[in-house]
Design an enzyme around this catalytic site. Structure first.
Site, PDB file in Angstrom:
ATOM      1  N   LYS A 348       0.794  -1.055   0.055  1.00  0.00           N
ATOM      2  CA  LYS A 348      -0.213  -0.283  -0.304  1.00  0.00           C
ATOM      3  C   LYS A 348       0.922   1.157  -0.369  1.00  0.00           C
ATOM      4  O   LYS A 348       0.449   2.383  -0.854  1.00  0.00           O
ATOM      5  CB  LYS A 348      -1.160  -0.437   0.979  1.00  0.00           C
ATOM      6  CG  LYS A 348      -1.958   0.959   1.575  1.00  0.00           C
ATOM      7  CD  LYS A 348      -3.624   0.651   2.114  1.00  0.00           C
ATOM      8  CE  LYS A 348      -3.119   0.569   4.178  1.00  0.00           C
ATOM      9  NZ  LYS A 348      -2.703   2.131   4.578  1.00  0.00           N
ATOM     10  N   SER A 349       2.325   1.667   0.950  1.00  0.00           N
ATOM     11  CA  SER A 349       2.573   2.882   1.108  1.00  0.00           C
ATOM     12  C   SER A 349       3.764   2.878   0.000  1.00  0.00           C
ATOM     13  O   SER A 349       3.153   3.887  -0.950  1.00  0.00           O
ATOM     14  CB  SER A 349       3.896   2.109   2.043  1.00  0.00           C
ATOM     15  OG  SER A 349       3.412   1.969   3.313  1.00  0.00           O
ATOM     16  N   ARG A 353       3.127   6.089  -3.226  1.00  0.00           N
ATOM     17  CA  ARG A 353       4.130   6.711  -3.289  1.00  0.00           C
ATOM     18  C   ARG A 353       4.010   6.954  -5.228  1.00  0.00           C
ATOM     19  O   ARG A 353       4.840   7.149  -5.382  1.00  0.00           O
ATOM     20  CB  ARG A 353       5.552   6.759  -2.730  1.00  0.00           C
ATOM     21  CG  ARG A 353       5.407   6.951  -1.674  1.00  0.00           C
ATOM     22  CD  ARG A 353       6.212   5.983  -0.257  1.00  0.00           C
ATOM     23  NE  ARG A 353       6.110   6.445   0.962  1.00  0.00           N
ATOM     24  CZ  ARG A 353       5.397   6.304   1.668  1.00  0.00           C
ATOM     25  NH1 ARG A 353       4.177   5.721   1.696  1.00  0.00           N
ATOM     26  NH2 ARG A 353       5.589   6.945   2.975  1.00  0.00           N
ATOM     27  N   ARG A 449      -8.955  11.395  12.609  1.00  0.00           N
ATOM     28  CA  ARG A 449      -7.104  11.284  12.737  1.00  0.00           C
ATOM     29  C   ARG A 449      -6.644  12.068  12.928  1.00  0.00           C
ATOM     30  O   ARG A 449      -7.236  13.372  11.907  1.00  0.00           O
ATOM     31  CB  ARG A 449      -6.430  10.341  12.093  1.00  0.00           C
ATOM     32  CG  ARG A 449      -7.575   8.661  11.912  1.00  0.00           C
ATOM     33  CD  ARG A 449      -7.014   8.550  10.739  1.00  0.00           C
ATOM     34  NE  ARG A 449      -5.514   7.713  11.033  1.00  0.00           N
ATOM     35  CZ  ARG A 449      -4.726   7.075  10.494  1.00  0.00           C
ATOM     36  NH1 ARG A 449      -5.241   6.530   9.481  1.00  0.00           N
ATOM     37  NH2 ARG A 449      -3.656   6.773  10.541  1.00  0.00           N
ATOM     38  N   GLN A 496       5.056   8.258   7.682  1.00  0.00           N
ATOM     39  CA  GLN A 496       3.416   9.918   7.074  1.00  0.00           C
ATOM     40  C   GLN A 496       4.802  11.091   7.020  1.00  0.00           C
ATOM     41  O   GLN A 496       4.201  11.644   5.977  1.00  0.00           O
ATOM     42  CB  GLN A 496       2.469   9.703   7.316  1.00  0.00           C
ATOM     43  CG  GLN A 496       2.059   8.011   6.788  1.00  0.00           C
ATOM     44  CD  GLN A 496       0.689   7.900   7.598  1.00  0.00           C
ATOM     45  OE1 GLN A 496       0.021   8.188   8.376  1.00  0.00           O
ATOM     46  NE2 GLN A 496       0.003   6.760   7.310  1.00  0.00           N
ATOM     47  N   ASP A 642       2.119  -1.517  11.538  1.00  0.00           N
ATOM     48  CA  ASP A 642       0.584  -1.943  10.954  1.00  0.00           C
ATOM     49  C   ASP A 642       0.674  -3.252  11.496  1.00  0.00           C
ATOM     50  O   ASP A 642      -0.445  -3.913  11.072  1.00  0.00           O
ATOM     51  CB  ASP A 642       0.775  -1.279   9.544  1.00  0.00           C
ATOM     52  CG  ASP A 642       0.752  -0.141   9.193  1.00  0.00           C
ATOM     53  OD1 ASP A 642       0.627   0.532   9.820  1.00  0.00           O
ATOM     54  OD2 ASP A 642       1.028   0.308   8.324  1.00  0.00           O
ATOM     55  N   LYS A 669      -4.281   4.835  14.830  1.00  0.00           N
ATOM     56  CA  LYS A 669      -4.396   4.574  13.547  1.00  0.00           C
ATOM     57  C   LYS A 669      -5.865   4.627  12.808  1.00  0.00           C
ATOM     58  O   LYS A 669      -6.395   5.190  13.460  1.00  0.00           O
ATOM     59  CB  LYS A 669      -3.995   2.751  13.469  1.00  0.00           C
ATOM     60  CG  LYS A 669      -2.919   2.847  13.505  1.00  0.00           C
ATOM     61  CD  LYS A 669      -1.733   2.981  12.571  1.00  0.00           C
ATOM     62  CE  LYS A 669      -0.109   3.449  12.969  1.00  0.00           C
ATOM     63  NZ  LYS A 669       0.716   4.201  11.416  1.00  0.00           N
TER      64      LYS A 669
HETATM   65  C1  S3P Z   1       3.129   4.473   6.191  1.00  0.00           C
HETATM   66  C2  S3P Z   1       3.116   4.900   7.235  1.00  0.00           C
HETATM   67  C3  S3P Z   1       3.221   4.411   8.885  1.00  0.00           C
HETATM   68  C4  S3P Z   1       1.869   3.319   8.650  1.00  0.00           C
HETATM   69  C5  S3P Z   1       1.276   3.348   7.411  1.00  0.00           C
HETATM   70  C6  S3P Z   1       1.982   3.726   6.144  1.00  0.00           C
HETATM   71  C7  S3P Z   1       2.925   4.741   5.010  1.00  0.00           C
HETATM   72  O1  S3P Z   1       1.898   5.210   9.258  1.00  0.00           O
HETATM   73  O2  S3P Z   1       1.000   3.208   9.853  1.00  0.00           O
HETATM   74  O3  S3P Z   1      -0.325   2.066   7.161  1.00  0.00           O
HETATM   75  O4  S3P Z   1       2.908   4.396   4.211  1.00  0.00           O
HETATM   76  O5  S3P Z   1       4.265   5.754   5.406  1.00  0.00           O
HETATM   77  P1  S3P Z   1       2.951   6.473  10.352  1.00  0.00           P
HETATM   78  O6  S3P Z   1       3.727   7.442   9.725  1.00  0.00           O
HETATM   79  O7  S3P Z   1       1.658   7.594  11.046  1.00  0.00           O
HETATM   80  O8  S3P Z   1       3.433   5.416  11.282  1.00  0.00           O
END
Ligand code: S3P
Length: 775
Positions: A348-349, A353, A449, A496, A642, A669
């Site tokens: 997903k991350s 990007r 959030r 993030q 996660d 979260k």
């Molecule tokens: C993510 C960073 C994490 C993670 C999220 C995805 C990212 O969050 O929990 O599911 O893609 O950069 P945080 O940066 O808030 O820790």
């Protein structure tokens, strides 16, 4: 029809026995109306009024109505529900006649004796007619609009199924009696319709765009072509495209004249928007601007597919499904074993990007393995709304036509990112550097959030951002600000926040430096480097200099280790399991789950280790081995952030106690994951103690007095709309003594579309159930 009971009315009077009124009568007949008269009420009847006597006769002949007349007044007495199915411009006269014929008290009180509704396509005009006729809005008047029709007209075309699965919008006012609304709703439900409510003005704007404008265009196109070819010869050569586009030009001219007269302003506003859009397309065609055309067609084509999924009730932007949405429940039967060789969806991350950097790059970025989940699709859609042409996704393949660092265009409305925290936070940085204003909105969970963690440092860089109270979404980002680089010491370990600042840093003057208190995922840095942008790192600090450019590069997205985790834990806790997960991303900033499971004693091996597109991947082999409780090393927490919902289940099946500390980030979260998991564990009977920054879980190992092989019981669990909570408790069923039912699971599609299918394929006994939720 639709399995609903007929409305409890003594006599329904339909005024106007055309297609709409006639179909209503036909549908009510098919629903078993007339039925048994309510106790103390008179004979149950459907009667009709129409100025054309032959329509009445036809209606009687067809068995749709019991009797009728061309005059309204004599029919009013004894009617309990009156439906006005006349053209909008005839409404004024009909209302005046009703006002004269009905004693005023019949329409008043909490439970008016008579309810009146209508079927007009515009509502403000009908409301004005009511005000003029009655001098007020009677409590018994419930304006409504069935969104159904056909280009045919007259009672002869009446269709008992015309309203089945169609929407009926009711627009009650403050004065309207809820009991009257309920009666009108019951009538439409009996016809098989889905009833929802909105206010009059919104109804008129929505209908101007979705119904009136397309009718106007169809009439105009056919008329224009017909004028150019007086002998109508041209139509001989017209094929499917013409037929699809112009079917509605055969609709009733009088009715449509009335609608355009009544909803003039809203129609003109939507026509202005349309003309502007047509102008853009015209200029693109004129200039031979293929990219602009592709961008428009692509956005339209996806919007059209999105509309199809809405019709099929499988939308990926569930929030946009107005007020009705099915609630998804998972039922996981206890026991089972996990075996096979699978590939879970893309990371997903990295998927988020890939679209972001691909859009800002010069050139075309081809992405493979893209996660077609709601979160990353929301990012993709947002870039389309900013004018980026994106082809796909098709089986994980996406082609992004980069527009360069300064090529994004202002979107026409707020950008909706659904449930995706990553999208909102990374967008905040990226959009702070644009020349135009934007607004970022999300679903109910995202709206709770914290966004101050990105808005505050961005403000230090010179960005102008408004948040709602408490630093929550929506985020209003004012464009055109000159950003300058900063050195920022992050108060929490967040990839993030780091990524947000690096993306803003691309647009800032000088260097943007971010220090992280613990290592966090570095996908942004890796991908920037892959796109030819220099990012430096020394110890806990990384930095870049603004003003450079990105060059498109191919991206191969590995499988998401966070999604793989559910199956790693499934195999780790279930005797007899043996599973291979292929092509999983094992970036060192993401492998906390591997380290933690190994510390707990899991039999986990990595093979076929290699690098694809700057990210390390491997196949993960896991076999059952008894797990033991551990103190989770604090340095592993950001590397497994996660993965804790699933790891808590592993802990519940281990021998001894597992202790987690330093994980307060879990509280912000998609849900408060410490509390949500603790509540679920309590339901299953797992002993635990909640801490502010973690939890202690007393694992019950195997065969601890529960059903054979079970570590805990079953029960009903609320996932709170958090995808990872839902999937963790699904996996828990493998070691439960009874069924686990998990509610509110629709968001599993944000990160793991197809989760239950894959789970079943490897041996979990999980099924899905949708419960209808009606407004
Ligand atoms: C993510 C960073 C994490 C993670 C999220 C995805 C990212 O969050 O929990 O599911 O893609 O950069 P945080 O940066 O808030 O820790």
């Amino acid at each position: 029809m639709g399995g609903t009971t007929p409305p409890n009315e003594a006599r329904i009077l339909i005024v106007g026995l055309g297609l709409i009124g006639g179909s209503l009568a036909a549908a009510l007949r098919a629903a078993g109306f007339p039925g048994t008269p309510a106790e103390g009420s008179g004979p149950v009847e459907i009667i009709a009024c129409d100025p054309d006597r032959s329509e009445i006769e036809r209606g009687i002949e067809m068995g749709l109505i019991d009797s009728g007349d061309t005059r309204l007044t004599p029919l009013v007495e004894g009617a309990t529900l009156i439906v006005l199915a006349v053209p909008v411009l005839a409404m004024r006269g009909v209302m005046a006649e009703l006002a004269a014929a009905l004693p005023p008290e019949a329409l008043e009180g909490d439970s008016p004796r008579v309810a009146i509704t209508d079927v007009g396509s515009t509502k403000a005009a009908v409301r004005d007619c009511a005000l003029a006729a009655f001098g007020r809005l009677p409590a018994g008047l419930v304006l409504g609009h069935p969104i159904a029709g056909s280009e045919k007209s007259g009672v002869a075309a009446a269709d008992p199924r015309l309203y089945v699965n169609h929407k009926v919008i009711l627009t009650p006012a403050g004065e309207t009696a809820p009991a009257a609304v309920a009666r009108v709703k019951a009538m439409w439900c009996a016809c098989g319709a889905d009833v929802l409510q909105m206010d009059v003005d919104r109804h008129d704007q929505v209908l101007a765009r979705t119904s009136h404008l397309p009718h106007l265009l169809a009439f105009s196109l056919v008329d224009t072509l017909a004028r150019q070819d007086e002998r109508l010869e041209i139509f001989r050569y017209a094929a499917g495209g013409f037929r699809d586009f112009t079917r509605i030009a055969g609709s009733d001219p009088v009715m449509w004249r009335d609608i355009f007269t009544a909803n003039r302003d809203a129609v003109l506003a939507s026509l202005d928007d349309f003309e502007a859009g047509l102008g853009r397309l015209r200029r693109a065609v004129e200039a031979g601007d293929g990219d602009a055309m592709l961008s428009i067609f692509d956005r339209a084509s996806h919007a059209r597919h999105y509309f199809d999924t809405l019709l099929n009730q499988t939308s990926y932007q569930a929030e946009y499904q107005m007020q009705e949405q099915g609630r998804l429940t998972f039922r996981a039967a206890p026991g089972g074993r996990v075996a096979g060789r699978i590939r879970v969806p893309g990371d997903k991350s990295i998927s988020h990007r890939s679209i972001m950097l691909g859009a800002l790059a010069e050139g075309i970025t081809e992405v493979k393995g893209f996660l077609e989940g709601e979160d990353s699709l929301a990012t993709l859609q947002a870039f389309r709304e900013m004018g980026v042409a994106i082809e796909g996704p098709h089986q994980g393949r996406v082609i992004v036509h980069g527009v360069g660092m300064h090529g994004l265009k202002a979107p026409s409305g707020p950008l909706y990112v659904g449930n995706a925290g990553t999208a909102m936070r990374l967008f905040a940085g990226l959009l702070a550097g644009q020349a135009f204003d934007t607004e970022l909105i999300g679903d109910a969970s995202l709206t709770k959030r914290p966004m101050g963690r990105v808005a505050d440092p961005l403000r230090l860089m010179g960005a102008k951002i408004d948040t709602a109270e408490g630093g929550r979404p929506p985020l209003k980002i004012h464009g055109g600000q000159a950003l300058k680089g900063i050195t920022y010491d992050m108060p929490m370990a967040s990839a993030q926040v780091k990524s947000c600042l690096l993306l803003a840093g691309l647009y800032a003057e000088g260097e943007t430096r971010v220090r992280e208190p613990a290592p966090t995922r570095d996908h942004t840095e890796r991908m920037l480097a892959g796109f030819g942008y220099e990012v430096q790192r020394e110890g806990d600090t990384c930095w870049l200099r603004g003003g450079g450019k990105l060059t498109a590069a191919p991206i191969d997205v590995p499988s998401d280790i966070s999604s793989a985790t559910f199956f790693l834990v499934a195999a780790a806790i279930t005797p007899g399991s043996n599973l291979v997960l292929e092509h999983v991303g094992i970036n060192p900033t993401r492998i906390g789950v591997i380290n933690i499971l190994k510390l707990m004693g899991a039999d986990l091996r990595l093979t076929n280790e290699r690098e694809v597109g700057g990210e390390p991947v491997a196949d993960l082999h896991i076999r059952y081995a008894p797990l033991k409780g551990i103190d989770i090393p604090v340095d592993q927490v950001p590397l497994a952030i996660d993965e804790f919902p699933a790891l808590f289940i592993a802990a519940a099946c281990a021998n001894g106690t597992t202790r987690l500390r330093g994980a307060e980030e879990l509280r912000v979260k998609e849900s408060d994951r410490i509390q949500a998991m603790a509540d679920g564990l309590a339901t299953l009977g797992v002993e635990h103690t909640v801490r502010e920054d973690g939890i202690d879980i007393v694992g019950s190992g195997k065969n601890s007095g529960k059903a054979k092989g079970a570590s805990y019981g079953g029960g009903r669990i609320d996932s709170l709309g958090d995808h990872r909570i839902a999937m963790a408790f699904t996996v828990a069923a493998l070691r439960a003594g009874a069924e686990i039912v998990i509610d509110d699971c629709a968001n599993v599609a944000t990160s793991f579309p197809g989760f239950t299918e894959l789970a079943r394929a490897v041996g979990l006994r999980v099924s899905e159930e949708t419960q209808e939720v009606r407004a």
